[in-house]
Design a protein around this motif. Structure first.
Motif, PDB file in Angstrom:
ATOM      1  N   GLY A 275     -18.407   3.356   0.260  1.00 27.03           N
ATOM      2  CA  GLY A 275     -19.506   3.437   1.215  1.00 27.03           C
ATOM      3  C   GLY A 275     -20.408   4.639   1.033  1.00 27.03           C
ATOM      4  N   ARG A 276     -20.220   5.379  -0.042  1.00 27.95           N
ATOM      5  CA  ARG A 276     -21.086   6.536  -0.275  1.00 27.95           C
ATOM      6  C   ARG A 276     -22.525   6.058  -0.447  1.00 27.95           C
ATOM      7  NH1 ARG A 276     -23.196   9.911  -4.377  1.00 27.95           N
ATOM      8  NH2 ARG A 276     -22.834  12.141  -4.021  1.00 27.95           N
ATOM      9  N   ARG A 290     -16.725  12.400   9.332  1.00 26.05           N
ATOM     10  CA  ARG A 290     -16.508  11.741   8.039  1.00 26.05           C
ATOM     11  C   ARG A 290     -15.969  12.753   7.020  1.00 26.05           C
ATOM     12  NH1 ARG A 290     -14.739   7.900   5.043  1.00 26.05           N
ATOM     13  NH2 ARG A 290     -16.166   6.842   3.620  1.00 26.05           N
TER      14      ARG A 290
END
Length: 562
Positions: A275-276, A290
């Motif tokens: 998900g970067r 996060r």
């Protein structure tokens, strides 16, 4: 930014740094004129000013911020500690520093607290050379804040000065000096100081470089990433080890866990995770929750107390300025060249810039050398910078593309580049006189030559152990000291009075020594080598000259521009 983990009790500690130590006293009037003004109070600026002060030049350091705050961000190299040793700071280094892994060693793991998946090291010839190349223990480390504090203390002891909260806003060069306008960062009040020379050591976004109109034309962004600085009490891992330099790869994160003080201060580069976001056009800040989740995943303990000091979003770039000098103004460190943290030599290359420049400025200001000695700074340091940037680029690309490949292959390929960039680069031109008929150093030597301990012009004087003497000398570096030195072979006795006579004629400090056969490979039995104040070999005579005094005088005249 200072965030304490809200899920668990935070680790103890005063701040994100070690105790701050003494700051320069505020409120004192600024001097109207100084021989050298150094812009930037980071490790490069403070170490450069410290060496100037030790060589009799009371430099003034200014910085618009307080450079002794914030978390530690960089680590020393063996060569940096050698330079501090040459300044008489070895006791302080050993008291302040900590012992960790050998340089260029790492461990790859699924998590920091898990078992080692693979130990990574350079090939044995390089590992052995790194263990024995210096009078400094290769396992000894300082972080950049520790380097700064040692340098600042020594700077003040030797008559230098430092003022934090003052930034450079304008430069006006004249034939005999530089008019520097400074502004108080808090009040905006302006001050003017005239300096004989200015050194811009004010970082990658250098104001001094901008005021000179110097660009970084080949600047290449090689990555955009988040780096977290934090405190945590990491227990030993599953195998009983407490690794201080780990690369972590698991399905949830690819990151580093590096110790910055051997105890509870850590830095993690968060290189990849599911998900970067795409960072093609820039990198957004990473939310604190996060960042903490990724750190716990990398460490391997979801309940570990973490004191997150800050997490930075930044660009890793590589490039060199179009010029390292404009008239009486010089650039050093990140002002002159930027590089990714891969390879770990950015700060260290900059410190060596400053050491090279400091002895030359001191020689000119003390009337020992002509101005043209300063012309050798840029060509010499560009040779070193090329080696350092090549290492950084190669290591960064290797880390990004490791995937399932063997990291030892990367370290085997990069070992020669690391050794060369750290201290075995060569000066092909500058304040160096090659032996008659010998080619100049190129910096492109094969692996065997990089590991060679032969004494050669344009290269650092090799460390060779000596029998401990009453004066404490244990290394050939101790013979060189902090000024000029001539070292002769066992049948080279006539060189010693010749060197003493030449030193008196030129008004320089020089010590002369004779060593047993085999002490320095490449030194002829009746030959001699001349060593500069930065421990680089300036000249080598491969036999006894008909007139040793004339030979040494001519060599010094060429080196000093006289």
């Amino acid at each position: 930014m200072r965030i304490r983990d809200t899920k668990t009790e935070a680790t103890t500690g005063t701040t994100g740094t070690e105790a701050a130590g003494e700051r320069p006293a505020a409120g004192r009037p600024l001097p109207g004129a100084v021989p050298v003004l150094v812009a930037g109070g980071g490790p490069v600026g403070l170490v450069t000013a410290m060496f100037l002060a030790r060589w009799g030049v009371p430099a003034l350091v200014v910085d618009k911020r307080d450079p002794l705050t914030g978390p530690p961000r960089a680590m020393s190299s063996v060569r940096t500690l050698e330079l501090l040793r040459s300044a008489g700071l070895m006791d302080a280094v050993e008291e302040t520093g900590w012992y960790g892994s050998e340089p260029f060693h790492a461990v790859f793991k699924d998590s920091a607290l898990g078992s080692a998946r693979q130990q990574v090291a350079p090939p044995e010839p390089y590992a052995r050379w790194l263990r024995t190349c210096s009078p400094v223990d290769s396992r000894l480390w300082l972080n950049h804040l520790q380097v700064q504090r040692l340098a600042l203390d020594a700077l003040l002891r030797h008559g230098g000065d430092a003022r934090f909260g003052l930034g450079v806003t304008a430069l006006e060069q004249h034939a005999d000096g530089v008019r520097v306008r400074l502004a108080d960062a808090r009040t905006g009040e302006e001050h003017t100081v005239t300096a004989g020379y200015v050194i811009g050591a004010d970082g990658a976004h250098s104001t001094v470089r901008r005021l000179l109109g110097i660009t970084v034309p080949g600047r290449e962004v090689v990555a955009r990433l988040h780096t977290a600085f934090y405190r945590a009490d990491l227990p030993p891992g599953a195998d009983g080890r407490r690794d201080l330099m780990s690369f972590i790869r698991n399905p949830a994160v690819y990151a580093t866990v590096f110790s910055m003080n051997g105890r509870d201060q850590w830095v993690s580069h968060l290189m990849d995770y599911p998900g970067r976001p795409d960072d093609t056009d820039g990198i957004a800040p990473l939310p604190v929750d996060r960042a903490l989740a990724l750190l716990r995943t990398a460490i391997g303990d979801p309940g570990l107390p973490v004191d997150l000091v800050t997490v930075n979003a930044w660009e890793a770039a590589i490039g060199a300025a179009s010029a390292f000098r404009n008239g009486r103004v010089f650039l050093a460190g990140d002002s002159a060249h930027v590089q990714s943290s891969a390879g770990g030599l950015g700060m260290n290359t900059g410190i060596q810039d400053g050491h090279n420049l400091a002895w030359k400025l001191a020689a000119v200001l003390r009337g020992q050398a002509a101005q043209r000695l300063l012309d050798t700074y840029e060509p010499e340091r560009r040779a070193a910078v090329r080696a350092s940037l090549a290492l950084s680029r190669g290591m960064h690309q290797g880390y990004r593309t490791l995937g399932g490949s063997d990291p030892n292959e990367l370290y085997a390929r990069a070992a020669r580049d690391y050794v060369r960039a750290m201290m075995r680069y060569a000066y092909p031109s500058g304040a160096v006189v090659p032996p008659d008929g010998a080619p100049a150093a190129t910096g492109d030597e094969a692996a065997a030559d990089v590991l060679s301990d032969e004494v050669r012009p344009g290269h650092r004087l090799p460390h060779r152990p000596l029998e401990p003497a009453e004066d404490g000398r244990t290394s050939t570096h101790d013979l060189a000291g902090a000024d000029w030195a001539l070292i002769a072979g066992p049948q080279g006795a006539p060189w010693l009075p010749a060197a003493t006579e030449a030193a008196a004629a030129f008004g320089i400090t020089l010590t002369a020594h004779r060593v047993p056969a085999g002490t320095l490979p490449g030194l002829a039995h009746d030959g001699a080598v001349l060593v500069r104040p930065d421990h680089f070999v300036a000249w080598r005579a491969d036999g006894l000259a008909a007139d040793p005094g004339t030979a040494v005088k001519r060599t010094l005249a060429a080196l000093l521009g006289r």
